[in-house]
Design a protein around this motif. Sequence first.
Motif, PDB file in Angstrom:
ATOM      1  N   ILE A  13       0.840  -1.202   0.000  1.00  0.00           N
ATOM      2  CA  ILE A  13       0.000   0.000   0.000  1.00  0.00           C
ATOM      3  C   ILE A  13       0.878   1.256   0.000  1.00  0.00           C
ATOM      4  CG2 ILE A  13      -1.874   1.251   1.129  1.00  0.00           C
ATOM      5  CD1 ILE A  13      -2.726  -1.537   2.317  1.00  0.00           C
ATOM      6  N   MET A  14       1.612   1.477   1.092  1.00  0.00           N
ATOM      7  CA  MET A  14       2.284   2.769   1.203  1.00  0.00           C
ATOM      8  C   MET A  14       3.445   2.950   0.229  1.00  0.00           C
ATOM      9  SD  MET A  14       3.527   4.955   4.423  1.00  0.00           S
ATOM     10  CE  MET A  14       5.154   4.344   4.314  1.00  0.00           C
ATOM     11  N   PHE A  15       4.340   1.970   0.167  1.00  0.00           N
ATOM     12  CA  PHE A  15       5.496   2.108  -0.735  1.00  0.00           C
ATOM     13  C   PHE A  15       5.024   2.283  -2.182  1.00  0.00           C
ATOM     14  CE2 PHE A  15       8.727  -0.628   1.914  1.00  0.00           C
ATOM     15  CZ  PHE A  15       8.588   0.252   2.963  1.00  0.00           C
ATOM     16  N   SER A  16       4.051   1.469  -2.585  1.00  0.00           N
ATOM     17  CA  SER A  16       3.645   1.553  -3.997  1.00  0.00           C
ATOM     18  C   SER A  16       2.977   2.882  -4.311  1.00  0.00           C
ATOM     19  CB  SER A  16       2.765   0.372  -4.413  1.00  0.00           C
ATOM     20  OG  SER A  16       2.197  -0.265  -3.331  1.00  0.00           O
ATOM     21  N   GLN A  17       2.182   3.386  -3.380  1.00  0.00           N
ATOM     22  CA  GLN A  17       1.552   4.709  -3.589  1.00  0.00           C
ATOM     23  C   GLN A  17       2.608   5.802  -3.704  1.00  0.00           C
ATOM     24  OE1 GLN A  17      -1.775   5.673  -3.571  1.00  0.00           O
ATOM     25  NE2 GLN A  17      -2.580   3.604  -3.407  1.00  0.00           N
ATOM     26  N   LEU A  18       3.599   5.711  -2.835  1.00  0.00           N
ATOM     27  CA  LEU A  18       4.633   6.745  -2.801  1.00  0.00           C
ATOM     28  C   LEU A  18       5.529   6.655  -4.045  1.00  0.00           C
ATOM     29  CD1 LEU A  18       5.407   9.036  -0.904  1.00  0.00           C
ATOM     30  CD2 LEU A  18       6.983   7.500   0.252  1.00  0.00           C
ATOM     31  N   ALA A  19       5.809   5.433  -4.467  1.00  0.00           N
ATOM     32  CA  ALA A  19       6.634   5.238  -5.669  1.00  0.00           C
ATOM     33  C   ALA A  19       5.939   5.847  -6.886  1.00  0.00           C
ATOM     34  CB  ALA A  19       6.888   3.754  -5.896  1.00  0.00           C
ATOM     35  N   GLN A  20       4.649   5.611  -6.985  1.00  0.00           N
ATOM     36  CA  GLN A  20       3.867   6.167  -8.103  1.00  0.00           C
ATOM     37  C   GLN A  20       3.893   7.686  -8.081  1.00  0.00           C
ATOM     38  OE1 GLN A  20      -0.238   5.018  -8.180  1.00  0.00           O
ATOM     39  NE2 GLN A  20       0.235   3.022  -9.078  1.00  0.00           N
ATOM     40  N   LYS A  21       3.678   8.211  -6.907  1.00  0.00           N
ATOM     41  CA  LYS A  21       3.609   9.659  -6.753  1.00  0.00           C
ATOM     42  C   LYS A  21       4.942  10.328  -7.091  1.00  0.00           C
ATOM     43  CE  LYS A  21       2.129  12.892  -3.251  1.00  0.00           C
ATOM     44  NZ  LYS A  21       1.023  13.631  -3.826  1.00  0.00           N
ATOM     45  N   LYS A  22       6.030   9.701  -6.682  1.00  0.00           N
ATOM     46  CA  LYS A  22       7.349  10.318  -6.877  1.00  0.00           C
ATOM     47  C   LYS A  22       8.001   9.906  -8.205  1.00  0.00           C
ATOM     48  CE  LYS A  22       9.302  12.542  -4.180  1.00  0.00           C
ATOM     49  NZ  LYS A  22       9.332  14.017  -4.176  1.00  0.00           N
ATOM     50  N   GLU A  23       7.278   9.130  -8.977  1.00  0.00           N
ATOM     51  CA  GLU A  23       7.703   8.736 -10.328  1.00  0.00           C
ATOM     52  C   GLU A  23       9.179   8.336 -10.436  1.00  0.00           C
ATOM     53  OE1 GLU A  23       6.436  12.216 -12.370  1.00  0.00           O
ATOM     54  OE2 GLU A  23       4.451  11.391 -12.810  1.00  0.00           O
ATOM     55  N   GLY A  24       9.580   7.404  -9.623  1.00  0.00           N
ATOM     56  CA  GLY A  24      10.933   6.867  -9.759  1.00  0.00           C
ATOM     57  C   GLY A  24      11.962   7.493  -8.837  1.00  0.00           C
ATOM     58  N   HIS A  25      11.652   8.668  -8.258  1.00  0.00           N
ATOM     59  CA  HIS A  25      12.661   9.343  -7.422  1.00  0.00           C
ATOM     60  C   HIS A  25      12.996   8.596  -6.146  1.00  0.00           C
ATOM     61  CE1 HIS A  25      13.071  12.739  -9.992  1.00  0.00           C
ATOM     62  NE2 HIS A  25      11.769  12.953  -9.999  1.00  0.00           N
ATOM     63  N   LEU A  26      12.043   7.775  -5.688  1.00  0.00           N
ATOM     64  CA  LEU A  26      12.299   7.057  -4.437  1.00  0.00           C
ATOM     65  C   LEU A  26      12.536   5.568  -4.663  1.00  0.00           C
ATOM     66  CD1 LEU A  26       9.714   8.659  -1.987  1.00  0.00           C
ATOM     67  CD2 LEU A  26      12.192   8.903  -1.918  1.00  0.00           C
ATOM     68  N   ASP A  27      12.637   5.172  -5.910  1.00  0.00           N
ATOM     69  CA  ASP A  27      12.723   3.735  -6.221  1.00  0.00           C
ATOM     70  C   ASP A  27      13.890   3.030  -5.522  1.00  0.00           C
ATOM     71  OD1 ASP A  27      10.494   4.049  -7.675  1.00  0.00           O
ATOM     72  OD2 ASP A  27      11.339   3.457  -9.607  1.00  0.00           O
ATOM     73  N   ALA A  28      15.049   3.660  -5.508  1.00  0.00           N
ATOM     74  CA  ALA A  28      16.223   3.016  -4.902  1.00  0.00           C
ATOM     75  C   ALA A  28      16.004   2.813  -3.402  1.00  0.00           C
ATOM     76  CB  ALA A  28      17.474   3.854  -5.146  1.00  0.00           C
ATOM     77  N   GLN A  29      15.463   3.830  -2.755  1.00  0.00           N
ATOM     78  CA  GLN A  29      15.193   3.732  -1.313  1.00  0.00           C
ATOM     79  C   GLN A  29      14.171   2.655  -1.008  1.00  0.00           C
ATOM     80  OE1 GLN A  29      14.578   6.483   1.755  1.00  0.00           O
ATOM     81  NE2 GLN A  29      15.092   8.233   0.439  1.00  0.00           N
ATOM     82  N   ILE A  30      13.108   2.639  -1.813  1.00  0.00           N
ATOM     83  CA  ILE A  30      12.044   1.660  -1.590  1.00  0.00           C
ATOM     84  C   ILE A  30      12.579   0.249  -1.850  1.00  0.00           C
ATOM     85  CG2 ILE A  30       9.823   0.816  -2.492  1.00  0.00           C
ATOM     86  CD1 ILE A  30       8.992   3.774  -2.769  1.00  0.00           C
ATOM     87  N   GLU A  31      13.380   0.119  -2.869  1.00  0.00           N
ATOM     88  CA  GLU A  31      13.980  -1.178  -3.190  1.00  0.00           C
ATOM     89  C   GLU A  31      14.815  -1.686  -2.009  1.00  0.00           C
ATOM     90  OE1 GLU A  31      13.089  -3.003  -5.610  1.00  0.00           O
ATOM     91  OE2 GLU A  31      14.523  -4.540  -4.945  1.00  0.00           O
TER      92      GLU A  31
END
Length: 182
Positions: free
Chosen positions: A61-79
Amino acid sequence: MGPIEILLNEHALIRQAIDNLSIGVEKLEDGEKIPEEFFEKAIEFARTFVDKFHHFKEEYIMFSQLAQKKEGHLDAQIEALRHQHERGRNYIVNIADSLKGYLRGEEIQTTTLLENLAAYISVLRHHIHREDNIFYPIAEKEFSEKEKEIILEAFKKEDEKANSRTTEEGKRLLREMGACLK
Ligand SMILES: [Fe+2]
Ligand SMILES: [Fe+2]
C-alpha cells in the motif's frame, strides 16, 4: 489516527519483540537453555505481525503509492527497504530450520541460530530506524490529507482481511515471549 501513526505504533511493538530477542541471544551466548516456546512465539510474531501484517501494509500500500507519486525518485530507497524485508524473512526461515538442532544440543545448528538471530535483530533495528527517521517523514510530507485517508481505508481493508485481531495476537505473543525469559 493517520496511516503513518499506525505504522509507527506497530514499530513500537516490533521493537519490544526485538528487545526480547536480544535478551534471548544474550542468554544463548552465555549457555543458558532457552525454551522452545520462546522461539516459536518469536517466529510466529515475525511471520504474522511483522511480515503479513506490518510489512504487507508498507510494501503493497504505502510504498507503492509513494513510488507512483514520486515517479521513480524514491525507487532506490524503496527497493532497499523491500530488500531488508526479504532478508528478514530469510533469517526467520534459517532460525526456524536451526531450532530443532539447537534443542538437540547440536553446536553447528546453534551457531546458525545465533548468526541468524543476530542478523535479524541488527537488520530490523536499522530498518525501523530508517523508516521512522527518513522514510516515514517523507511519506508524511508527500501525501495530501485526502491521500492519507485513502491509504488509511486501504489499511483497514487489509487488516480486516488478514485478521482484525492481529494486533491483540501480536501483543499476546510479546507477553508470552517475555514470560519465557523469566
Ligand atoms: Fe519496513
Ligand atoms: Fe516498518
